[in-house]
Design a protein around this motif. Structure first.
Motif, PDB file in Angstrom:
ATOM      1  N   THR A 132      99.977  58.206  16.467  1.00  0.00           N
ATOM      2  CA  THR A 132     100.138  57.155  15.461  1.00  0.00           C
ATOM      3  C   THR A 132     100.981  57.582  14.269  1.00  0.00           C
ATOM      4  N   TYR A 133     101.193  58.877  14.113  1.00  0.00           N
ATOM      5  CA  TYR A 133     101.900  59.352  12.925  1.00  0.00           C
ATOM      6  C   TYR A 133     103.405  59.245  13.111  1.00  0.00           C
ATOM      7  N   ASN A 134     104.089  58.618  12.158  1.00  0.00           N
ATOM      8  CA  ASN A 134     105.540  58.487  12.177  1.00  0.00           C
ATOM      9  C   ASN A 134     106.100  59.144  10.917  1.00  0.00           C
ATOM     10  N   PRO A 135     106.731  60.322  11.036  1.00  0.00           N
ATOM     11  CA  PRO A 135     107.266  61.012   9.858  1.00  0.00           C
ATOM     12  C   PRO A 135     108.305  60.194   9.099  1.00  0.00           C
ATOM     13  N   GLY A 136     108.906  59.193   9.745  1.00  0.00           N
ATOM     14  CA  GLY A 136     109.922  58.391   9.088  1.00  0.00           C
ATOM     15  C   GLY A 136     109.402  57.103   8.485  1.00  0.00           C
ATOM     16  N   SER A 137     108.088  56.873   8.557  1.00  0.00           N
ATOM     17  CA  SER A 137     107.530  55.635   8.012  1.00  0.00           C
ATOM     18  C   SER A 137     107.573  55.656   6.492  1.00  0.00           C
ATOM     19  N   THR A 138     107.370  54.484   5.897  1.00  0.00           N
ATOM     20  CA  THR A 138     107.416  54.374   4.440  1.00  0.00           C
ATOM     21  C   THR A 138     106.367  55.245   3.779  1.00  0.00           C
ATOM     22  N   SER A 139     105.131  55.153   4.255  1.00  0.00           N
ATOM     23  CA  SER A 139     104.034  55.918   3.642  1.00  0.00           C
ATOM     24  C   SER A 139     104.260  57.420   3.791  1.00  0.00           C
ATOM     25  N   ALA A 140     104.655  57.845   4.995  1.00  0.00           N
ATOM     26  CA  ALA A 140     104.869  59.273   5.230  1.00  0.00           C
ATOM     27  C   ALA A 140     106.019  59.806   4.383  1.00  0.00           C
ATOM     28  N   SER A 141     107.073  59.013   4.237  1.00  0.00           N
ATOM     29  CA  SER A 141     108.221  59.450   3.436  1.00  0.00           C
ATOM     30  C   SER A 141     107.826  59.618   1.972  1.00  0.00           C
ATOM     31  N   ILE A 142     107.039  58.683   1.455  1.00  0.00           N
ATOM     32  CA  ILE A 142     106.622  58.760   0.056  1.00  0.00           C
ATOM     33  C   ILE A 142     105.713  59.955  -0.174  1.00  0.00           C
ATOM     34  N   VAL A 143     104.697  60.105   0.683  1.00  0.00           N
ATOM     35  CA  VAL A 143     103.732  61.189   0.502  1.00  0.00           C
ATOM     36  C   VAL A 143     104.408  62.553   0.624  1.00  0.00           C
ATOM     37  N   SER A 144     105.166  62.756   1.694  1.00  0.00           N
ATOM     38  CA  SER A 144     105.802  64.060   1.893  1.00  0.00           C
ATOM     39  C   SER A 144     106.884  64.309   0.848  1.00  0.00           C
ATOM     40  N   GLY A 145     107.600  63.252   0.441  1.00  0.00           N
ATOM     41  CA  GLY A 145     108.631  63.421  -0.573  1.00  0.00           C
ATOM     42  C   GLY A 145     108.060  63.825  -1.919  1.00  0.00           C
ATOM     43  N   VAL A 146     106.968  63.184  -2.312  1.00  0.00           N
ATOM     44  CA  VAL A 146     106.323  63.521  -3.589  1.00  0.00           C
ATOM     45  C   VAL A 146     105.765  64.941  -3.553  1.00  0.00           C
ATOM     46  N   LEU A 147     105.089  65.293  -2.450  1.00  0.00           N
ATOM     47  CA  LEU A 147     104.500  66.632  -2.353  1.00  0.00           C
ATOM     48  C   LEU A 147     105.584  67.710  -2.293  1.00  0.00           C
ATOM     49  N   ASP A 148     106.661  67.448  -1.558  1.00  0.00           N
ATOM     50  CA  ASP A 148     107.764  68.409  -1.506  1.00  0.00           C
ATOM     51  C   ASP A 148     108.402  68.588  -2.885  1.00  0.00           C
ATOM     52  N   SER A 149     108.540  67.489  -3.621  1.00  0.00           N
ATOM     53  CA  SER A 149     109.125  67.564  -4.958  1.00  0.00           C
ATOM     54  C   SER A 149     108.244  68.382  -5.887  1.00  0.00           C
ATOM     55  N   MET A 150     106.937  68.125  -5.841  1.00  0.00           N
ATOM     56  CA  MET A 150     106.006  68.888  -6.671  1.00  0.00           C
ATOM     57  C   MET A 150     106.050  70.369  -6.321  1.00  0.00           C
ATOM     58  N   SER A 151     106.036  70.653  -5.033  1.00  0.00           N
ATOM     59  CA  SER A 151     106.048  72.047  -4.589  1.00  0.00           C
ATOM     60  C   SER A 151     107.340  72.743  -4.982  1.00  0.00           C
ATOM     61  N   SER A 152     108.461  72.026  -4.927  1.00  0.00           N
ATOM     62  CA  SER A 152     109.731  72.641  -5.293  1.00  0.00           C
ATOM     63  C   SER A 152     109.728  73.043  -6.765  1.00  0.00           C
ATOM     64  N   GLY A 153     109.161  72.203  -7.621  1.00  0.00           N
ATOM     65  CA  GLY A 153     109.072  72.542  -9.036  1.00  0.00           C
ATOM     66  C   GLY A 153     108.205  73.758  -9.280  1.00  0.00           C
ATOM     67  N   ILE A 154     107.095  73.834  -8.546  1.00  0.00           N
ATOM     68  CA  ILE A 154     106.192  74.987  -8.679  1.00  0.00           C
ATOM     69  C   ILE A 154     106.900  76.274  -8.282  1.00  0.00           C
ATOM     70  N   LEU A 155     107.580  76.251  -7.137  1.00  0.00           N
ATOM     71  CA  LEU A 155     108.239  77.463  -6.657  1.00  0.00           C
ATOM     72  C   LEU A 155     109.481  77.801  -7.481  1.00  0.00           C
ATOM     73  N   LEU A 156     110.157  76.786  -8.012  1.00  0.00           N
ATOM     74  CA  LEU A 156     111.293  77.067  -8.889  1.00  0.00           C
ATOM     75  C   LEU A 156     110.832  77.775 -10.158  1.00  0.00           C
TER      76      LEU A 156
END
Length: 370
Positions: A299-323
């Motif tokens: 059922t999981y679609n990495p390209g769906s709207t919800s998945a894109s928002i969740v993973s995009g926000v988490l990736d952005s947060m993580s990038s700031g932490i590691l930067l």
């Protein structure tokens, strides 16, 4: 992470698939096996520096540790830019998202907010820790390597000794023109013991908080890539890349954990478990993501709207932490604010720089496939 899915419609034109899909269950046995293979590689990479440093039977040259330390710094910075920020930009500009997401660079804004968030978190934690130390009669040393009270000379990674005053009227004539870093006051054994204990208490706060922030950012990323691996169509290539990715990242994290100093000389520290615990938690992060992905693969679609928002926000947060961690906690402290770097030979400085660039270069190269 691929976002969104592009398919061909009945007329042969490309169309975007944003809804729920049924992922093909291919190579299921190897996908399940990847849980254990990546767990073993991640854990080995993170635990090796810790165990080798503590072992009496395994003698590892100091140069190897130095290489791993600087290599790891490069890995972390490249991970922030190539493996987190770049995918976050793709995910939060996906055609599946509404215009409110695509008309503003949300990925960069969230990453910037994460940087400031970590800064204020550290600032608050250090102020709180400093006040607690002051309340029990211990003087405060800046764990980021700055002399808080006087000339601003850097005393990186070492506590300011008691009674180390730099005002000219309190220094002998011969010492007035000397840099603060090389003025060594005479201490009796009791004062020296207090100095060491205070330094350990203070730097312990800095080390635990800094490593916790670093691991927090790494764990987010590791779970997300594990989730992607479980359902990705190009599983074989991504699987091989992630083995190296997680091993390198674990090596960098493990080296930092290995050199944590949380006990004063001559004492039995009760905090010796923190380093191996951090390595073990890192080791299971990606397998947890893979396990979740396998559980919801139909059922999981990495390209769906919800998945894109969740993973995009988490990736952005993580990038700031590691930067923040990579540039401030690692690069600035290891090179700019570290007195040892100012006096080492050019050969050692080049070795440290090349090690760092090698780590960054290899992780950037892996970004070609993952």
């Amino acid at each position: 992470m691929k976002s969104p899915y592009v398919q061909l419609d009945s007329a042969g034109s490309p169309s975007i698939e944003c809804g729920s899909i049924d992922n093909e269950v291919t190579l299921l046995g190897l996908r399940v096996g990847s849980v254990f293979i990546i767990w073993a590689c991640s854990t080995a990479g993170a635990l090796f520096p810790i165990l080798s440093k503590r072992s009496k039977y395994l003698s590892v040259p100091t140069m190897v540790y130095d290489f791993a330390k600087y290599f790891g710094s490069g890995v972390i910075i490249a991970t922030a830019f190539i493996h987190l920020l770049a995918p976050a930009i793709d995910e939060l500009t996906s055609p599946c998202l509404g215009i409110a997401w695509t008309e503003y660079p949300w990925a960069l804004a969230i990453s910037m907010g994460s940087v400031f968030g970590i800064f204020f978190l550290e600032l608050t934690a250090f102020r709180w820790g400093s006040s607690k130390l002051a309340s029990i009669g211990l003087q405060v040393h800046d764990p980021h390597g700055h002399d808080l009270g006087h000339s601003g000379a850097h005393v990186a990674h070492g506590p300011e000794l008691p009674h180390m005053q730099t005002d000219e009227q309190e220094l002998p004539t011969k010492q007035k023109d000397l840099p603060v870093d090389i003025i060594t006051p005479t201490l009796d054994s009791q004062e020296l013991g207090v100095s060491r204990e205070r330094g350990v208490l203070d730097t312990a706060i800095a080390q635990v908080l800094g490593l916790a922030i670093l691991e927090f950012g790494v764990l987010f990323h590791s779970v997300l890539i594990g989730l992607t691996l479980a359902v990705d169509e190009g599983f074989k290539v991504l699987f091989v890349v992630l083995i190296f990715h997680q091993t390198f990242e674990g090596l960098g994290l493990g080296t930092r954990l290995a050199f944590m100093n949380l006990s004063r000389p001559g004492s039995n520290s009760k905090l010796h478990w923190i380093a191996p615990a951090g390595a073990l938690i890192y080791g299971i992060s990606t397998p947890i993501g893979i396990g979740i992905g396998l559980g919801i693969r139909t059922t999981y679609n990495p390209g769906s709207t919800s998945a894109s928002i969740v993973s995009g926000v988490l990736d952005s947060m993580s990038s700031g932490i590691l930067l923040y961690t990579g540039l401030v906690e690692l690069l600035a402290h290891e090179f700019l604010f570290n007195p040892e770097i100012h006096t080492i030979s050019n050969t050692k400085l080049i070795f440290a720089s090349v090690s760092m660039l090698t780590g960054a270069g290899l992780m950037a190269l892996l970004g070609r496939w993952a």
